[in-house]
Scaffold this motif. Structure first.
Motif, short mmCIF file in Angstrom:
data_model
loop_
_atom_site.label_atom_id
_atom_site.label_comp_id
_atom_site.label_asym_id
_atom_site.label_seq_id
_atom_site.Cartn_x
_atom_site.Cartn_y
_atom_site.Cartn_z
N ASP A 414 -13.64 -27.73 -14.75
CA ASP A 414 -12.19 -27.63 -14.65
C ASP A 414 -11.63 -28.19 -13.35
O ASP A 414 -10.45 -28.01 -13.05
N GLY A 415 -12.47 -28.85 -12.58
CA GLY A 415 -12.00 -29.41 -11.32
C GLY A 415 -12.83 -28.92 -10.16
O GLY A 415 -13.69 -28.03 -10.31
N PRO A 416 -12.59 -29.46 -8.98
CA PRO A 416 -13.47 -29.19 -7.84
C PRO A 416 -13.14 -27.96 -7.02
O PRO A 416 -13.88 -27.61 -6.10
N GLU A 417 -12.05 -27.27 -7.31
CA GLU A 417 -11.53 -26.25 -6.39
C GLU A 417 -12.57 -25.18 -6.03
O GLU A 417 -12.63 -24.72 -4.88
N ALA A 418 -13.40 -24.79 -6.98
CA ALA A 418 -14.37 -23.72 -6.72
C ALA A 418 -15.44 -24.14 -5.73
O ALA A 418 -16.13 -23.28 -5.16
N TRP A 419 -15.57 -25.43 -5.49
CA TRP A 419 -16.63 -25.94 -4.61
C TRP A 419 -16.06 -26.67 -3.39
O TRP A 419 -16.73 -27.47 -2.78
N LEU A 420 -14.84 -26.33 -3.04
CA LEU A 420 -14.21 -26.86 -1.83
C LEU A 420 -13.91 -25.71 -0.88
O LEU A 420 -13.62 -24.58 -1.31
N THR A 421 -13.99 -25.99 0.41
CA THR A 421 -13.65 -24.99 1.41
C THR A 421 -13.03 -25.68 2.61
O THR A 421 -12.92 -26.92 2.63
N GLU A 422 -12.64 -24.90 3.61
CA GLU A 422 -12.00 -25.46 4.81
C GLU A 422 -12.61 -24.86 6.06
O GLU A 422 -13.15 -23.75 6.03
N ASP A 424 -12.21 -25.27 10.72
CA ASP A 424 -11.72 -25.96 11.90
C ASP A 424 -12.86 -26.77 12.50
O ASP A 424 -14.03 -26.38 12.41
N SER A 425 -12.51 -27.88 13.12
CA SER A 425 -13.55 -28.74 13.71
C SER A 425 -12.97 -29.48 14.90
O SER A 425 -11.78 -29.39 15.20
N GLY A 426 -13.83 -30.26 15.56
CA GLY A 426 -13.39 -31.05 16.70
C GLY A 426 -12.50 -32.21 16.32
O GLY A 426 -11.93 -32.87 17.21
N ILE A 427 -12.39 -32.49 15.01
CA ILE A 427 -11.50 -33.57 14.58
C ILE A 427 -10.29 -33.04 13.83
O ILE A 427 -9.48 -33.81 13.31
N GLY A 428 -10.13 -31.71 13.78
CA GLY A 428 -9.00 -31.11 13.09
C GLY A 428 -9.45 -30.17 11.99
O GLY A 428 -10.65 -29.88 11.84
N ARG A 429 -8.50 -29.66 11.25
CA ARG A 429 -8.80 -28.78 10.12
C ARG A 429 -9.32 -29.64 8.97
O ARG A 429 -8.65 -30.57 8.52
N VAL A 430 -10.54 -29.35 8.50
CA VAL A 430 -11.13 -30.17 7.45
C VAL A 430 -11.28 -29.39 6.16
O VAL A 430 -11.68 -28.22 6.16
N ARG A 431 -10.91 -30.03 5.07
CA ARG A 431 -11.27 -29.53 3.74
C ARG A 431 -12.42 -30.39 3.25
O ARG A 431 -12.39 -31.62 3.40
N TYR A 432 -13.44 -29.76 2.66
CA TYR A 432 -14.62 -30.52 2.31
C TYR A 432 -15.35 -29.89 1.14
O TYR A 432 -15.12 -28.73 0.78
N ALA A 433 -16.24 -30.68 0.54
CA ALA A 433 -17.06 -30.20 -0.57
C ALA A 433 -18.26 -29.42 -0.04
O ALA A 433 -18.93 -29.84 0.90
N LEU A 434 -18.53 -28.29 -0.65
CA LEU A 434 -19.69 -27.49 -0.27
C LEU A 434 -20.98 -28.19 -0.71
O LEU A 434 -20.97 -28.98 -1.66
N PRO A 435 -22.08 -27.90 -0.05
CA PRO A 435 -23.34 -28.54 -0.44
C PRO A 435 -23.79 -28.07 -1.82
O PRO A 435 -23.69 -26.88 -2.14
N PRO A 436 -24.31 -28.99 -2.65
CA PRO A 436 -24.78 -28.60 -3.98
C PRO A 436 -26.22 -28.12 -4.00
O PRO A 436 -26.69 -27.60 -5.01
N VAL A 437 -26.95 -28.31 -2.89
CA VAL A 437 -28.35 -27.89 -2.80
C VAL A 437 -28.39 -26.38 -2.59
O VAL A 437 -27.90 -25.88 -1.57
N SER A 438 -28.99 -25.67 -3.55
CA SER A 438 -28.92 -24.21 -3.50
C SER A 438 -30.21 -23.59 -4.03
O SER A 438 -30.72 -23.98 -5.08
N PHE A 439 -30.74 -22.62 -3.28
CA PHE A 439 -31.87 -21.82 -3.75
C PHE A 439 -31.74 -20.41 -3.18
O PHE A 439 -31.04 -20.19 -2.19
#
Length: 462
Positions: A414-422, A424-439
């Protein structure tokens, strides 16, 4: 697990030399509508991420003294989101810059070419090959329209630029480079020395970080190599990316693949002693430059392995480090065009593209998996490793080996929202995809966000 799903992961795991019994630890969440394409992109992406997660879980179990390897869960939603992570990135709300105006398909006198001119030096070489002094797209279009596609390809490559003629799958199959690639495994692995078994300290605490305490020297650019090292950073490695100061990285591209890492610049011509100090303490070296580029500095995979018995050297290339195109530059978009993927996703008259730069991302996860498996093997067998992967070899698997599981029951993507997060960083506020590697017990996110390119000191964290 669906049989076709298992077949693809089985194949990739066997190419990595993994124990087939461990495949029972993998489960998948199939999601319809993820990475939709004519070719089985979703299945390739799932397999690459799945074997990477399994390799991480295997190493974690070895180091933590676990009786069983942690269970791996591969969710198509997380995978699909991560495979277009560069599109989901926001920095202070700003969308990323991806392809430059001169990086696109162009009509020629007899077909199509695709150019890559995101970097200034590649743009200048393209224009020089076409005899142009300005970068007006209309002028480029006119110049290309007067030449054949193969003529453009050869002229631009001769000038040090990047342009590839569109080929059908049949035309690529008849090419000498394709024949060379077909003779190679998906992941090449050599044992160049007789180093003793690597003693890795036991893991303690949570989360389980199978690469904790390992130093990874990251000599890669663009997407595939940085995805591999970004994944090793997720799993606990101290990853230091080193770039030449005169070749700055594209800021958004660097940010997307910079999670978990530090970034420094060194000129090998003037800062060689500092580089050698880094190299002397590295456990893994990952290279992504065109084959032969680092050789003049004595940094070929073979030279590194000879100087540092026990070192894991992982080399990524576009076309493979062999054959008539072994010394050519290349990027995912260009490999798609040469190998018939663009014609398959569109037509020979109107080329298309994959829904993601799946060759880049998929090969990146394969390379990370190969490094993790090498470390596991070294802990009992010893020996250094020279590992090689190529975008064009991954393309050959996608077009001739991966099975589609179309019709398999699954939830909707249904879209990427469940796997995106935000964050703060040294380049600003970042929204990004969470890693798919999971165990089970493993990390859910990187320990640090990306920082500015070249902002860190060229030294190891500890």
């Amino acid at each position: 697990m669906h049989s076709a799903v298992m077949t693809d992961i089985e194949f990739a795991w066997s190419e990595l030399g993994g124990d087939p019994a461990l495949l029972a630890r993998v489960s998948t969440v199939v999601r319809e509508g993820a990475l939709t394409a004519r070719l089985p992109v979703r299945e390739l992406a799932r397999a690459c991420v799945g074997v990477c997660a399994l390799a991480g879980a295997e190493l974690a179990a070895r180091r933590a003294g676990l009786v069983e390897v942690p269970r791996v869960r591969v969710d198509d939603g997380a995978v699909a989101t991560a495979f277009v992570s560069e599109r989901h990135l926001l920095i202070d709300g700003r969308e990323p810059v991806t392809f430059a105006p001169l990086s696109r398909f162009w009509r020629t006198a007899d077909g199509w070419v695709r150019t890559h001119a995101n970097y200034p030096h590649h743009r200048e070489r393209l224009l020089r090959a076409l005899g142009l002094s300005d970068e007006d797209p209309a002028s480029v279009e006119t110049a290309l329209g007067e030449r054949s596609a193969l003529e453009v390809e050869e002229a631009v490559y001769a000038a040090g630029g990047l342009a590839v003629a569109l080929r059908t799958p049949e035309e690529w199959a008849a090419h000498e480079q394709a024949a060379e690639i077909a003779r190679r495994p998906l992941v090449e692995s050599e044992r160049p020395d007789t180093a003793r078994a690597r003693v890795l300290p036991p893991l303690d605490g949570t989360p389980l970080l199978p690469a904790a305490g390992l130093r990874v020297l990251d000599l890669t650019r663009v997407i595939a190599g940085p995805v591999a090292t970004r994944t090793l950073a997720l799993l606990g490695a101290d990853v230091l990316r080193v770039d030449a100061p005169h070749l700055p990285e594209l800021p958004d591209q660097h940010a997307d693949t910079g999670f978990g890492k530090r970034s420094a610049t060194l000129d090998l011509a003037t800062d060689r002693r500092m580089f050698e100090e880094l190299l002397a303490r590295a456990d893994v070296v990952v290279t992504g430059y065109r084959p032969g580029t680092l050789d003049r500095f004595g940094l070929s995979p073979e030279a590194l392995a000879e100087r540092r018995p026990g070192l894991v050297v992982a080399q990524l290339s576009a076309w493979g480090a062999y054959g008539p195109w072994g010394g050519r530059r290349g990027f995912d978009s260009l490999v798609q065009v040469a190998t018939g993927i663009a014609a398959t996703e569109g037509t020979a008259e109107r080329p298309g593209a994959l829904p993601a730069q799946a060759l880049d991302h998929g090969t990146g996860y394969l390379l990370a998996a190969a490094v993790l498996r090498a470390l596991t093997e070294q802990s009992s067998e010893g020996y250094g490793r020279v590992l090689r992967v190529a975008l064009a070899r991954t393309a050959a698997w996608l077009t001739g080996g991966v099975r589609s599981d179309e019709g398999a029951a699954g939830a909707a993507y249904d879209g990427p929202e469940a796997w995106l997060t935000e964050a703060d960083s040294g380049i600003g506020r970042v929204r990004y995809a969470l890693p798919p590697v999971s165990f089970d017990g493993g990390p859910a996110d990187w320990a640090r966000p990306p920082g500015p390119w070249g902002a860190d000191r060229a030294r190891w964290a500890g």
